[in-house]
Design a protein around this motif. Structure first.
Motif, PDB file in Angstrom:
ATOM      1  N   VAL A  75       0.857  -1.185   0.000  1.00 39.75           N
ATOM      2  CA  VAL A  75       0.000   0.000   0.000  1.00 39.75           C
ATOM      3  C   VAL A  75       0.891   1.231   0.000  1.00 39.75           C
ATOM      4  N   TYR A  76       0.638   2.125  -0.945  1.00 40.84           N
ATOM      5  CA  TYR A  76       1.392   3.376  -1.059  1.00 40.84           C
ATOM      6  C   TYR A  76       0.513   4.523  -0.591  1.00 40.84           C
ATOM      7  N   ASN A  77       1.021   5.324   0.333  1.00 39.55           N
ATOM      8  CA  ASN A  77       0.304   6.499   0.828  1.00 39.55           C
ATOM      9  C   ASN A  77       0.713   7.718   0.007  1.00 39.55           C
ATOM     10  N   ILE A  78      -0.237   8.296  -0.710  1.00 37.30           N
ATOM     11  CA  ILE A  78       0.060   9.421  -1.603  1.00 37.30           C
ATOM     12  C   ILE A  78       0.546  10.629  -0.820  1.00 37.30           C
ATOM     13  N   SER A  79      -0.032  10.891   0.338  1.00 34.67           N
ATOM     14  CA  SER A  79       0.336  12.065   1.129  1.00 34.67           C
ATOM     15  C   SER A  79       1.770  12.006   1.628  1.00 34.67           C
ATOM     16  N   THR A  80       2.189  10.824   2.090  1.00 33.37           N
ATOM     17  CA  THR A  80       3.535  10.680   2.652  1.00 33.37           C
ATOM     18  C   THR A  80       4.566  10.211   1.641  1.00 33.37           C
ATOM     19  N   GLY A  81       4.099   9.634   0.522  1.00 32.93           N
ATOM     20  CA  GLY A  81       5.024   9.110  -0.467  1.00 32.93           C
ATOM     21  C   GLY A  81       5.719   7.833  -0.017  1.00 32.93           C
ATOM     22  N   LYS A  82       5.114   7.110   0.930  1.00 32.70           N
ATOM     23  CA  LYS A  82       5.720   5.905   1.481  1.00 32.70           C
ATOM     24  C   LYS A  82       4.902   4.659   1.136  1.00 32.70           C
ATOM     25  N   SER A  83       5.620   3.554   0.881  1.00 31.66           N
ATOM     26  CA  SER A  83       4.985   2.267   0.633  1.00 31.66           C
ATOM     27  C   SER A  83       5.135   1.365   1.846  1.00 31.66           C
ATOM     28  N   THR A  84       4.098   0.574   2.134  1.00 27.78           N
ATOM     29  CA  THR A  84       4.118  -0.360   3.248  1.00 27.78           C
ATOM     30  C   THR A  84       3.796  -1.755   2.742  1.00 27.78           C
ATOM     31  N   LEU A  85       4.602  -2.734   3.139  1.00 29.87           N
ATOM     32  CA  LEU A  85       4.355  -4.130   2.789  1.00 29.87           C
ATOM     33  C   LEU A  85       3.226  -4.662   3.657  1.00 29.87           C
ATOM     34  N   VAL A  86       2.127  -5.076   3.015  1.00 24.05           N
ATOM     35  CA  VAL A  86       0.967  -5.595   3.733  1.00 24.05           C
ATOM     36  C   VAL A  86       1.086  -7.096   3.956  1.00 24.05           C
ATOM     37  N   TYR A  87       1.562  -7.809   2.935  1.00 24.76           N
ATOM     38  CA  TYR A  87       1.668  -9.265   3.027  1.00 24.76           C
ATOM     39  C   TYR A  87       2.795  -9.739   2.132  1.00 24.76           C
ATOM     40  N   LYS A  88       3.685 -10.530   2.698  1.00 25.69           N
ATOM     41  CA  LYS A  88       4.871 -10.964   1.966  1.00 25.69           C
ATOM     42  C   LYS A  88       4.617 -12.287   1.263  1.00 25.69           C
ATOM     43  N   TYR A  89       5.138 -12.391   0.022  1.00 26.00           N
ATOM     44  CA  TYR A  89       5.059 -13.613  -0.771  1.00 26.00           C
ATOM     45  C   TYR A  89       6.452 -14.018  -1.237  1.00 26.00           C
ATOM     46  N   PRO A  90       6.617 -15.267  -1.680  1.00 24.34           N
ATOM     47  CA  PRO A  90       7.873 -15.644  -2.331  1.00 24.34           C
ATOM     48  C   PRO A  90       8.015 -14.910  -3.665  1.00 24.34           C
ATOM     49  N   GLU A  91       9.187 -14.971  -4.235  1.00 25.14           N
ATOM     50  CA  GLU A  91       9.410 -14.349  -5.547  1.00 25.14           C
ATOM     51  C   GLU A  91       8.545 -15.016  -6.616  1.00 25.14           C
TER      52      GLU A  91
END
Length: 329
Positions: free
Chosen positions: A276-292
């Motif tokens: 999820v990328y926050n437009i206001s802060t310009g930061k991305s957060t990993l919500v759920y990790k998967y294998p490559e």
């Protein structure tokens, strides 16, 4: 020697505790937020409702009551939802058409003109947009009025604006994202840089994936300021000389101040998974990790993110579960 042995024991114990702590944090971040709500493909969300298909029926999941209702429609794919209306591509009759379903009355109707096997509908209010045979169509289902609005594919709609990919409308560009205003009947080119595709629109923001290589990166255009910024990294080189970036463009969505996307490689930019990328802060957060090399299809509404496995990148039905994450939990 005695002190040295004790120091080594303390160091090893500290490392072990840190290791366990990190595992617990990782497990808590995933387990506390993410819930499996069904099995299938192509989830979409609006309000307290999630829709998806397993290829035989359409599933409609109520987040408030946690109930799953099915709508019979064999050969269904690519569902979308707005308020109390569902749309999807339906091939149960042996030929492509678009189904429109009214939830309160449980009534179904079909759009049969100018639909092909690649048509993927998007809905906003009473308006449905889709593409077929390199043309973009809009239908007002309240008036049963259908028009061709452009030459292109992959359209999306917000209020009175439709965005789509085109390679023939702008004489100054080989490939472009175009925007059509239903009020003014005018078109503009949002971008003609690189290889833009998969446009999405919400409010005064248009996003797209520049898919030139490595699954592309995400860019955003502000209609009011007429400025374009990169949401995720273009292809670059990390301090060790390894390529990174441009691995986030296979599936994107936007709502209010949030953008969701899939990342499929582990590199300097981050781990693979749902972001999820926050437009206001310009930061991305990993919500759920998967294998490559796991491709997912995240969609967002308010603080609810839903996703499944992208069936365009799998050879079987294994692990085709639908997940939900409430960002405020």
């Amino acid at each position: 020697m005695k002190n040295k042995g004790r120091l080594c024991s303390i160091a090893l114990a500290s490392v072990f505790l840190i290791f366990v702590f990190l595992i617990l944090i990782s497990a808590a971040a995933s387990a506390a937020q993410v819930t499996k709500i069904g099995t299938g493909y192509d989830p979409a969300v609006y309000g307290n409702k999630v829709v998806w298909t397993n290829g035989v029926v359409i599933h409609l999941y109520d987040l408030t009551n946690k109930t799953d209702t099915t709508v019979s429609s064999s050969g269904a794919s690519c569902p979308d939802i707005y308020d109390n209306k569902l749309v999807w591509r339906d091939e149960s009759s042996g030929r492509p058409r678009l189904a429109v379903y009214d939830i309160p009355t449980a009534t179904k109707s079909y759009i049969t003109r100018n639909v092909d096997q690649y048509s993927k509908p998007a809905i906003y209010g009473n308006r449905v947009v889709w593409s077929a045979n390199e043309s973009v169509y809009l239908r007002d289902i309240s008036k049963s009025k259908q028009t061709k609005i452009g030459s292109g594919s992959n359209p999306d709609i917000y209020d009175t604006k439709v965005v789509y990919y085109s390679y023939s409308e702008d004489p100054n560009a080989d490939m472009a994202i175009r925007m059509y205003d239903l009020k003014t009947k005018k078109k503009i080119t949002v971008t003609s840089s690189g290889d833009p595709n998969i446009p999405r629109i919400w409010g005064n923001k248009v996003i797209w994936a520049d898919v030139y290589n490595h699954q592309g990166y995400i860019a955003m255009y502000d209609i009011s300021t007429k400025k374009t910024v990169d949401v995720t990294h273009q292809l670059d080189t990390d301090p060790s000389g390894n390529e990174y970036g441009a691995s986030t463009g296979t599936h994107i969505d936007i709502q209010d101040e949030k953008i969701v996307y899939n990342k499929c490689v582990d590199d300097y930019e981050g781990k693979p998974g749902v972001y999820v990328y926050n437009i206001s802060t310009g930061k991305s957060t990993l919500v759920y990790k998967y294998p490559e090399d796991v491709y997912t299809t995240p969609e967002i509404y308010d603080n609810i993110v839903v996703w499944g496995i992208d069936k365009n990148y799998v050879d079987s039905a294994d692990d085709n579960d639908i997940y939900l994450c409430n960002l405020v939990d």
